[in-house]
Design an enzyme around this catalytic site. Structure first.
Site, PDB file in Angstrom:
ATOM      1  N   GLU A  60      -6.317   5.982  -8.982  1.00  0.00           N
ATOM      2  CA  GLU A  60      -5.058   5.905  -8.239  1.00  0.00           C
ATOM      3  C   GLU A  60      -4.797   4.470  -7.837  1.00  0.00           C
ATOM      4  OE1 GLU A  60      -5.153   8.718  -5.014  1.00  0.00           O
ATOM      5  OE2 GLU A  60      -4.675  10.394  -6.321  1.00  0.00           O
ATOM      6  N   HIS A 117       5.402   7.059   0.184  1.00  0.00           N
ATOM      7  CA  HIS A 117       4.928   7.371  -1.171  1.00  0.00           C
ATOM      8  C   HIS A 117       6.080   7.095  -2.132  1.00  0.00           C
ATOM      9  CE1 HIS A 117       3.097   9.337  -4.563  1.00  0.00           C
ATOM     10  NE2 HIS A 117       1.995   9.519  -3.857  1.00  0.00           N
ATOM     11  N   ARG A 152       1.098   1.053  -2.776  1.00  0.00           N
ATOM     12  CA  ARG A 152       2.321   1.846  -2.578  1.00  0.00           C
ATOM     13  C   ARG A 152       3.450   1.065  -1.930  1.00  0.00           C
ATOM     14  NH1 ARG A 152      -0.584   7.589  -0.996  1.00  0.00           N
ATOM     15  NH2 ARG A 152      -1.407   7.837  -3.092  1.00  0.00           N
ATOM     16  N   HIS A 177       5.100   9.306   4.032  1.00  0.00           N
ATOM     17  CA  HIS A 177       3.961  10.075   3.515  1.00  0.00           C
ATOM     18  C   HIS A 177       2.800  10.119   4.489  1.00  0.00           C
ATOM     19  CE1 HIS A 177       1.300  11.814   0.587  1.00  0.00           C
ATOM     20  NE2 HIS A 177       0.546  10.741   0.482  1.00  0.00           N
ATOM     21  N   ARG A 213      -3.043   2.419   3.889  1.00  0.00           N
ATOM     22  CA  ARG A 213      -4.158   3.278   3.479  1.00  0.00           C
ATOM     23  C   ARG A 213      -4.350   3.237   1.965  1.00  0.00           C
ATOM     24  NH1 ARG A 213      -4.097   9.061   1.743  1.00  0.00           N
ATOM     25  NH2 ARG A 213      -1.933   8.483   1.405  1.00  0.00           N
TER      26      ARG A 213
HETATM   27  C1  SIN Z   1      -0.991  11.443  -4.380  1.00  0.00           C
HETATM   28  O1  SIN Z   1      -1.532  12.340  -5.020  1.00  0.00           O
HETATM   29  O2  SIN Z   1      -0.267  10.619  -4.902  1.00  0.00           O
HETATM   30  C2  SIN Z   1      -1.198  11.388  -2.906  1.00  0.00           C
HETATM   31  C3  SIN Z   1      -2.596  11.132  -2.582  1.00  0.00           C
HETATM   32  C4  SIN Z   1      -2.758  10.411  -1.298  1.00  0.00           C
HETATM   33  O3  SIN Z   1      -1.769  10.116  -0.636  1.00  0.00           O
HETATM   34  O4  SIN Z   1      -3.892  10.086  -0.949  1.00  0.00           O
END
Ligand code: SIN
Length: 546
Positions: free
Chosen positions: A124, A246, A294, A357, A392
């Site tokens: 991620e 997000h 993000r 988010h 975060r």
């Molecule tokens: C996501 O799956 O994009 C969200 C995961 C997160 O915010 O930690």
């Protein structure tokens, strides 16, 4: 800077009374893991939630648990990625504690029967290595909640659903000794049936405050209740201005409140954010492209949306290259969400826009849950433990919720053995009594928060929110109902976020100001807010021990 006064709730009649060792508010990952750990130390635990046991953000979580478990990965790399995302405001010792405990947290969940996905760990945004543990493809939250919920149901924990926390009770020494709670009726305008739960420890695990914004991944019940309650009680709050947006929230024209998340893992699998012409939005803006942090992705998207080239409301996530089979196998939740909204991600781009988010700040606490108020503990998203700093790192939050929930349970074993068993007569703690806030004001305030306290902020916009907050009408009805309680908590949250965002005259992490575009060394410290004698007071400084 003169700030509007916070609002307080009407006095309530207490028609029932319960007594327990530990009362926990909230049934997400943090609340359930705290309840489970607390029940294991042989203490009487009452767990309350405003809705039913399945409500809240955790069951919806799609991302995963971040843990350095791959042979190519290391604890140092996980620490370093977390610190980079946190943009200078994380507490390194807390980050290291979290990262070190993460692999064991995953193993403990396996011990409870959690079924995680086999195969390579996920990737991620902001992670330099594959370290995201997934379940059911993109359904980690449902799996985590399933095993924790079952374990709590099998324990001695007493669960009170449809019960909202209103304010804390304090004793004459100022220690927190319980909460005022209200049983929720069938409709939110029905008066709450209010009573007292006295306890030797009050644990807040209420999650974030996404509903302070017009568009959020958080469900309708996430209205900043724990933060509002703690603020009124005089607890210290830190990093409140850092709200993570997000980038890929499904865009539904005209929709307000919760909108479905499209997981970042889809970009990890090759999905690309595109404009009206199908061009990549992130190319050339950051070395990590679509997997940039993000705040960078959301800001770049906002610029493109405001560029008069295509709609100003949304962009697209093109996941066609991921392939139909992989989409079905690895992203069943996402595919189902899209289909239910008439979009087929294997054959067409998904309309998306940034949405509120995650609250990176919250009640100042350590990883054991200790806050600045004796007797009050905070775990999970509602707490600010110094782990997330100004931003975060994706998937660190479920890991944190699991670890701090479990640690708190252990910690309470020691704390409660030294706390007296009989409570002196509790006093109503709220430092003021008011009429609460008119629920009819919620929608307009949330729209203003999204516009002026969202991805990009400036002095004039934040000032306009503060003016609105000052003028917000009082609730027209007494006694207290759920709608007024939530509107008052959202008013408090909006006041805290916009006050802190006005004061922080720089851009850092997910707080970005158009009038102070640079990061400033003068601001390389957290901002601590507190309600003292009916006013919001602020102080900048390092996160001291609680
Ligand atoms: C996501 O799956 O994009 C969200 C995961 C997160 O915010 O930690």
């Amino acid at each position: 800077m003169s700030l509007p006064p916070p609002r307080f709730l009407p006095a309530v009649n207490l028609s029932w009374n319960r007594d327990t060792d530990i009362v926990i508010v909230g049934t997400g990952a943090a609340g359930l893991s705290a309840a489970l750990a607390a029940s294991k130390i042989g203490r009487k635990v009452i767990l309350i939630c405003k809705g039913d046991l399945l409500s809240g953000s955790t069951p919806l979580a799609q991302g995963g648990l971040a843990a350095a478990m791959d042979l190519s990965d290391s604890l140092d790399a996980h620490v370093s990625d977390t610190l980079v995302a946190a943009a200078g405001l994380a507490v390194e010792s807390s980050v290291r504690e979290l990262v070190t405990a993460a692999p064991q947290a995953v193993r403990s969940l396996c011990g409870l029967g959690a079924r995680f996905d086999n195969g390579p760990l996920g990737l991620e945004g902001g992670h330099s290595h594959r370290r995201i543990v997934h379940a059911g493809g993109d359904a980690i939250g449902a799996e985590l909640h399933r095993v924790l919920r079952q374990a709590v149901l099998d324990s001695d924990v007493e669960i009170l659903e449809n019960t909202a926390a209103i304010d804390v009770l304090k004793d004459a020494a100022g220690d927190v000794v319980g909460i005022i709670a209200g049983r929720v009726g069938r409709v939110s305008t029905q008066p709450l049936d209010t009573g007292a739960i006295t306890a030797r420890a009050v644990v807040l695990a209420t999650g974030g405050f996404g509903q302070a914004y017009a568009s959020s991944t958080n469900p309708a019940e996430v209205t900043g209740d724990g933060l509002g309650l703690a603020a009124r009680a005089g607890a210290e709050l830190t990093n409140i201005e850092f709200v993570q947006f997000h980038p890929t929230v499904f865009y539904v024209p005209g929709r307000r409140g919760q909108s479905p998340l499209i997981t970042e893992a889809l970009r990890g699998a090759g999905g690309t954010i595109t404009d009206v012409h199908g061009r990549s939005v992130m190319r050339g803006h950051h070395p990590l492209g679509d997997l940039a942090p993000r705040d960078v992705v959301s800001f770049t998207m906002l610029q493109r949306m405001n560029s008069n080239d295509g709609p100003s409301t949304h962009l697209w996530l093109d996941a066609r290259g991921v392939g139909a089979r992989r989409l079905e196998e690895e992203f069943p939740t996402t595919v189902e969400i899209c289909r239910s909204l008439g979009v087929h991600p294997a054959s067409e781009p998904i309309p998306i826009a940034p949405g509120a988010h995650y609250a990176c700040g919250g009640i100042r606490a350590d990883l054991d849950g200790n806050t600045s108020l004796h007797g009050l503990y905070a775990v999970g998203e509602v707490a600010c433990t110094g782990v997330h700093g100004a931003n975060r790192l994706a998937s660190n939050s479920l890991t944190e919720a699991m670890i701090s929930g479990a640690r708190l349970g252990q910690h309470l074993a020691d704390v409660l053995s030294s706390r007296r068993d009989t409570l002196s007569a509790p006093l109503l703690s709220s430092p003021g009594v008011g009429a609460g806030v008119d629920p009819a004001t919620r929608e307009a305030l949330a729209a203003q928060m999204s516009r002026h306290a969202g991805v990009l902020r400036n002095c004039a916009g934040l000032g306009s929110i503060l003016e609105t907050l000052e003028m917000t009408p009082e609730a027209p009805f007494a006694p207290l109902d759920l709608a007024t309680l939530e509107a008052t908590n959202l008013h408090t949250v909006s006041l805290l976020v916009s006050s802190a965002a006005s004061m922080r005259e720089e851009s850092r992490g997910c707080h970005r100001r158009s009038d102070f575009a640079q990061t400033s060394d003068d601001w390389a410290q957290p901002l601590c807010l507190q309600i003292v004698e009916g006013e919001v007071v602020a102080q900048a400084g390092a996160m001291a021990d609680t």
